[in-house]
Design an enzyme around this catalytic site. Sequence first.
Site, mmCIF file in Angstrom:
data_model
loop_
_atom_site.group_PDB
_atom_site.id
_atom_site.type_symbol
_atom_site.label_atom_id
_atom_site.label_comp_id
_atom_site.label_asym_id
_atom_site.label_seq_id
_atom_site.Cartn_x
_atom_site.Cartn_y
_atom_site.Cartn_z
ATOM 1 N N GLY A 43 65.622 -31.158 8.361
ATOM 2 C CA GLY A 43 65.304 -32.675 8.403
ATOM 3 C C GLY A 43 65.643 -33.527 7.153
ATOM 4 N N ASP A 99 63.549 -33.412 2.373
ATOM 5 C CA ASP A 99 63.476 -34.690 3.294
ATOM 6 C C ASP A 99 62.951 -35.507 2.767
ATOM 7 O OD1 ASP A 99 61.884 -33.070 4.205
ATOM 8 O OD2 ASP A 99 62.579 -33.641 6.435
ATOM 9 N N ASP A 102 55.549 -34.045 0.360
ATOM 10 C CA ASP A 102 54.368 -34.778 1.724
ATOM 11 C C ASP A 102 52.696 -33.955 1.039
ATOM 12 O OD1 ASP A 102 53.143 -36.043 3.583
ATOM 13 O OD2 ASP A 102 53.356 -35.148 5.150
ATOM 14 N N LYS A 130 56.304 -38.604 -0.754
ATOM 15 C CA LYS A 130 54.770 -39.751 0.081
ATOM 16 C C LYS A 130 53.420 -39.354 -0.453
ATOM 17 C CE LYS A 130 54.447 -40.055 4.966
ATOM 18 N NZ LYS A 130 53.897 -39.422 6.224
ATOM 19 N N ARG A 164 66.140 -38.654 14.632
ATOM 20 C CA ARG A 164 66.837 -37.792 13.367
ATOM 21 C C ARG A 164 67.947 -39.442 13.770
ATOM 22 N NH1 ARG A 164 64.213 -33.173 11.789
ATOM 23 N NH2 ARG A 164 63.832 -31.693 13.722
HETATM 24 P P1 IMP Z 1 54.607 -31.057 3.034
HETATM 25 O O1 IMP Z 1 53.466 -31.332 3.883
HETATM 26 O O2 IMP Z 1 55.178 -32.023 1.680
HETATM 27 O O3 IMP Z 1 55.096 -29.264 3.309
HETATM 28 O O4 IMP Z 1 56.125 -31.749 4.117
HETATM 29 C C1 IMP Z 1 56.479 -30.811 5.416
HETATM 30 C C2 IMP Z 1 57.678 -31.566 5.845
HETATM 31 O O5 IMP Z 1 57.188 -32.584 7.103
HETATM 32 C C3 IMP Z 1 58.614 -31.872 5.948
HETATM 33 O O6 IMP Z 1 59.743 -31.622 5.213
HETATM 34 C C4 IMP Z 1 58.689 -33.196 6.659
HETATM 35 O O7 IMP Z 1 59.676 -32.617 7.969
HETATM 36 C C5 IMP Z 1 58.050 -33.496 7.488
HETATM 37 N N1 IMP Z 1 57.210 -34.960 7.363
HETATM 38 C C6 IMP Z 1 56.385 -34.783 6.036
HETATM 39 N N2 IMP Z 1 55.692 -36.478 7.142
HETATM 40 C C7 IMP Z 1 56.723 -36.600 7.185
HETATM 41 C C8 IMP Z 1 57.041 -37.891 8.477
HETATM 42 O O8 IMP Z 1 56.010 -38.723 8.528
HETATM 43 N N3 IMP Z 1 57.679 -38.215 9.812
HETATM 44 C C9 IMP Z 1 58.378 -36.994 10.050
HETATM 45 N N4 IMP Z 1 58.930 -35.947 9.198
HETATM 46 C C10 IMP Z 1 57.261 -35.802 8.288
HETATM 47 MG MG MG Z 2 61.704 -30.278 6.101
#
Ligand code: IMP
Ligand code: MG
Length: 182
Positions: A43, A99, A102, A130, A164
Amino acid sequence: MVNDIKKILFDEKILSQSIKKLGKKISEDYKDKNLLMISILKGSIVFMSDLMRSITTHCIIDFMCASSYDGGCKTKGVIKIVKDLDISVCNHDLLIVEDILDSGLTLQSIMNLLKNRNPKSIKICTLLDKPTKRQVDIIPDYRCLEVPDEFIVGYGFDYQERYRNLPFIGVLKQSVYENSAS
Ligand code: IMP
Ligand code: MG
Protein backbone atom coordinates in the site's frame (compact mmCIF):
# COMPACT_ATOMS: atom_id res chain seq x y z
CA MET A 1 -12.60 2.08 -12.78
CA VAL A 2 -13.24 5.77 -11.97
CA ASN A 3 -17.00 5.11 -12.09
CA ASP A 4 -16.65 2.92 -8.98
CA ILE A 5 -15.63 5.96 -6.90
CA LYS A 6 -18.30 7.67 -4.78
CA LYS A 7 -16.27 10.79 -4.01
CA ILE A 8 -12.70 12.04 -4.16
CA LEU A 9 -11.24 12.79 -0.72
CA PHE A 10 -7.78 14.00 -1.75
CA ASP A 11 -6.86 14.95 -5.31
CA GLU A 12 -3.36 14.89 -6.82
CA LYS A 13 -2.70 18.53 -5.94
CA ILE A 14 -3.53 18.15 -2.22
CA LEU A 15 -1.51 14.94 -1.99
CA SER A 16 1.49 16.50 -3.69
CA GLN A 17 1.40 19.64 -1.53
CA SER A 18 1.07 17.83 1.79
CA ILE A 19 3.77 15.25 0.92
CA LYS A 20 6.23 17.99 -0.12
CA LYS A 21 5.60 19.77 3.20
CA LEU A 22 6.19 16.54 5.11
CA GLY A 23 9.36 15.80 3.10
CA LYS A 24 10.75 19.21 4.05
CA LYS A 25 10.15 18.55 7.75
CA ILE A 26 11.74 15.07 7.57
CA SER A 27 14.74 16.50 5.68
CA GLU A 28 15.34 18.99 8.50
CA ASP A 29 14.85 16.41 11.27
CA TYR A 30 17.17 13.84 9.67
CA LYS A 31 19.92 16.08 8.25
CA ASP A 32 22.52 14.76 10.72
CA LYS A 33 21.15 11.22 10.93
CA ASN A 34 21.55 7.96 9.08
CA LEU A 35 18.09 7.67 7.52
CA LEU A 36 16.73 4.31 6.37
CA MET A 37 13.20 4.58 4.98
CA ILE A 38 11.25 1.33 5.21
CA SER A 39 8.22 1.08 2.94
CA ILE A 40 5.56 -1.38 4.07
CA LEU A 41 4.29 -3.21 0.97
CA LYS A 42 2.20 -2.92 -1.00
CA GLY A 43 0.00 0.00 0.00
CA SER A 44 2.76 2.52 0.73
CA ILE A 45 4.70 2.32 -2.55
CA VAL A 46 3.09 5.33 -4.23
CA PHE A 47 3.47 7.46 -1.10
CA MET A 48 7.06 6.23 -0.63
CA SER A 49 8.05 7.13 -4.17
CA ASP A 50 6.71 10.68 -3.81
CA LEU A 51 7.98 11.17 -0.25
CA MET A 52 11.54 10.02 -0.93
CA ARG A 53 11.79 12.44 -3.85
CA SER A 54 10.81 15.31 -1.57
CA ILE A 55 13.63 14.47 0.90
CA THR A 56 16.79 16.50 0.35
CA THR A 57 19.12 14.72 2.79
CA HIS A 58 20.92 11.38 2.20
CA CYS A 59 18.73 8.34 2.74
CA ILE A 60 18.58 4.70 1.80
CA ILE A 61 15.44 2.63 1.28
CA ASP A 62 14.21 -0.89 1.88
CA PHE A 63 10.92 -2.78 1.79
CA MET A 64 9.06 -5.09 4.13
CA CYS A 65 5.87 -7.04 3.55
CA ALA A 66 3.76 -8.30 6.43
CA SER A 67 0.51 -10.21 6.29
CA SER A 68 -2.08 -11.25 8.81
CA TYR A 69 -1.82 -14.90 10.00
CA ASP A 70 -5.54 -15.35 10.31
CA GLY A 71 -6.56 -15.28 6.66
CA GLY A 72 -7.99 -11.83 6.22
CA CYS A 73 -9.33 -10.99 9.68
CA LYS A 74 -6.97 -8.25 10.76
CA THR A 75 -8.23 -7.86 14.30
CA LYS A 76 -6.01 -10.56 15.86
CA GLY A 77 -2.87 -8.51 15.25
CA VAL A 78 -0.59 -11.49 14.65
CA ILE A 79 1.52 -10.89 11.58
CA LYS A 80 3.78 -12.96 9.41
CA ILE A 81 6.74 -11.37 7.62
CA VAL A 82 6.29 -12.24 3.95
CA LYS A 83 9.32 -10.22 2.83
CA ASP A 84 11.96 -9.08 5.29
CA LEU A 85 14.51 -6.26 4.95
CA ASP A 86 17.69 -6.77 2.92
CA ILE A 87 19.62 -4.10 4.82
CA SER A 88 20.72 -4.46 8.46
CA VAL A 89 19.04 -1.85 10.66
CA CYS A 90 22.07 -1.46 13.00
CA ASN A 91 23.44 2.11 12.93
CA HIS A 92 20.40 3.38 11.08
CA ASP A 93 17.65 5.80 12.02
CA LEU A 94 14.55 4.00 10.80
CA LEU A 95 11.52 5.72 9.36
CA ILE A 96 8.67 3.30 8.76
CA VAL A 97 6.62 4.53 5.80
CA GLU A 98 3.05 3.22 5.97
CA ASP A 99 -0.06 3.91 3.90
CA ILE A 100 -2.56 4.23 6.76
CA LEU A 101 -2.70 3.91 10.52
CA ASP A 102 -6.04 2.22 11.09
CA SER A 103 -6.36 -0.19 14.04
CA GLY A 104 -2.59 0.17 14.48
CA LEU A 105 -2.10 -3.59 14.92
CA THR A 106 0.11 -4.08 11.86
CA LEU A 107 2.39 -1.20 12.74
CA GLN A 108 2.63 -2.20 16.37
CA SER A 109 3.86 -5.68 15.40
CA ILE A 110 6.35 -4.28 12.90
CA MET A 111 7.62 -1.73 15.45
CA ASN A 112 8.18 -4.44 18.08
CA LEU A 113 10.00 -6.64 15.60
CA LEU A 114 12.31 -3.86 14.40
CA LYS A 115 12.99 -2.49 17.89
CA ASN A 116 14.38 -5.91 18.84
CA ARG A 117 17.00 -5.52 16.11
CA ASN A 118 18.47 -2.48 17.92
CA PRO A 119 18.35 0.34 15.36
CA LYS A 120 19.67 3.79 16.39
CA SER A 121 16.14 5.15 16.39
CA ILE A 122 12.72 4.30 14.98
CA LYS A 123 9.83 6.53 13.95
CA ILE A 124 6.55 6.15 12.08
CA CYS A 125 5.45 8.15 9.05
CA THR A 126 1.97 7.52 7.72
CA LEU A 127 0.19 9.06 4.77
CA LEU A 128 -3.25 8.74 6.34
CA ASP A 129 -4.50 8.47 9.88
CA LYS A 130 -7.91 6.97 10.78
CA PRO A 131 -7.83 7.72 14.52
CA THR A 132 -11.41 6.59 15.16
CA LYS A 133 -10.44 2.96 14.41
CA ARG A 134 -7.43 2.70 16.72
CA GLN A 135 -7.19 -0.47 18.86
CA VAL A 136 -3.70 0.04 20.27
CA ASP A 137 -1.90 3.01 21.77
CA ILE A 138 0.22 4.12 18.84
CA ILE A 139 0.76 7.70 17.67
CA PRO A 140 2.46 8.47 14.32
CA ASP A 141 5.52 10.74 14.49
CA TYR A 142 4.64 12.10 11.05
CA ARG A 143 1.35 12.04 9.19
CA CYS A 144 -0.01 13.82 6.15
CA LEU A 145 -3.78 13.69 6.32
CA GLU A 146 -6.62 12.47 8.54
CA VAL A 147 -9.46 10.40 7.09
CA PRO A 148 -12.96 9.61 8.34
CA ASP A 149 -14.06 6.01 8.91
CA GLU A 150 -14.74 5.17 5.26
CA PHE A 151 -13.18 2.57 2.98
CA ILE A 152 -10.79 4.36 0.68
CA VAL A 153 -8.95 3.33 -2.49
CA GLY A 154 -6.40 4.83 -4.88
CA TYR A 155 -2.83 6.15 -4.58
CA GLY A 156 -1.66 2.71 -3.42
CA PHE A 157 -4.80 1.72 -1.50
CA ASP A 158 -6.66 -1.29 -2.85
CA TYR A 159 -9.90 -3.16 -2.75
CA GLN A 160 -9.16 -6.78 -3.67
CA GLU A 161 -5.83 -5.61 -5.15
CA ARG A 162 -7.51 -3.20 -7.57
CA TYR A 163 -7.58 0.65 -7.69
CA ARG A 164 -3.99 1.11 -6.44
CA ASN A 165 -3.19 2.92 -9.69
CA LEU A 166 -5.73 5.71 -9.26
CA PRO A 167 -3.80 8.99 -8.88
CA PHE A 168 -6.14 10.30 -6.15
CA ILE A 169 -7.66 8.93 -2.93
CA GLY A 170 -11.39 8.29 -3.05
CA VAL A 171 -14.23 6.47 -1.34
CA LEU A 172 -15.43 3.30 -3.05
CA LYS A 173 -19.14 3.00 -3.92
CA GLN A 174 -20.98 0.53 -1.69
CA SER A 175 -22.39 -1.21 -4.77
CA VAL A 176 -18.86 -2.41 -5.60
CA TYR A 177 -18.65 -4.37 -2.32
CA GLU A 178 -22.18 -5.68 -2.64
CA ASN A 179 -21.66 -6.95 -6.17
CA SER A 180 -18.34 -8.54 -5.26
CA ALA A 181 -18.28 -12.36 -4.94
CA SER A 182 -16.17 -12.46 -1.75
P1 IMP B 1 -4.18 -1.64 10.59
O1 IMP B 1 -5.63 -1.91 10.90
O2 IMP B 1 -3.73 -0.30 11.19
O3 IMP B 1 -3.32 -2.79 11.04
O4 IMP B 1 -4.07 -1.49 9.00
C1 IMP B 1 -3.74 -2.56 8.20
C2 IMP B 1 -3.78 -2.26 6.72
O5 IMP B 1 -5.15 -2.28 6.31
C3 IMP B 1 -3.28 -0.92 6.22
O6 IMP B 1 -1.88 -0.86 6.11
C4 IMP B 1 -3.95 -0.85 4.87
O7 IMP B 1 -3.16 -1.52 3.90
C5 IMP B 1 -5.26 -1.57 5.11
N1 IMP B 1 -6.38 -0.61 5.21
C6 IMP B 1 -6.89 -0.03 6.31
N2 IMP B 1 -7.90 0.82 6.00
C7 IMP B 1 -8.04 0.76 4.65
C8 IMP B 1 -8.92 1.42 3.71
O8 IMP B 1 -9.81 2.24 4.05
N3 IMP B 1 -8.74 1.09 2.40
C9 IMP B 1 -7.79 0.21 1.98
N4 IMP B 1 -6.95 -0.42 2.82
C10 IMP B 1 -7.07 -0.14 4.15
MG1 MG C 1 -0.60 -1.56 4.42
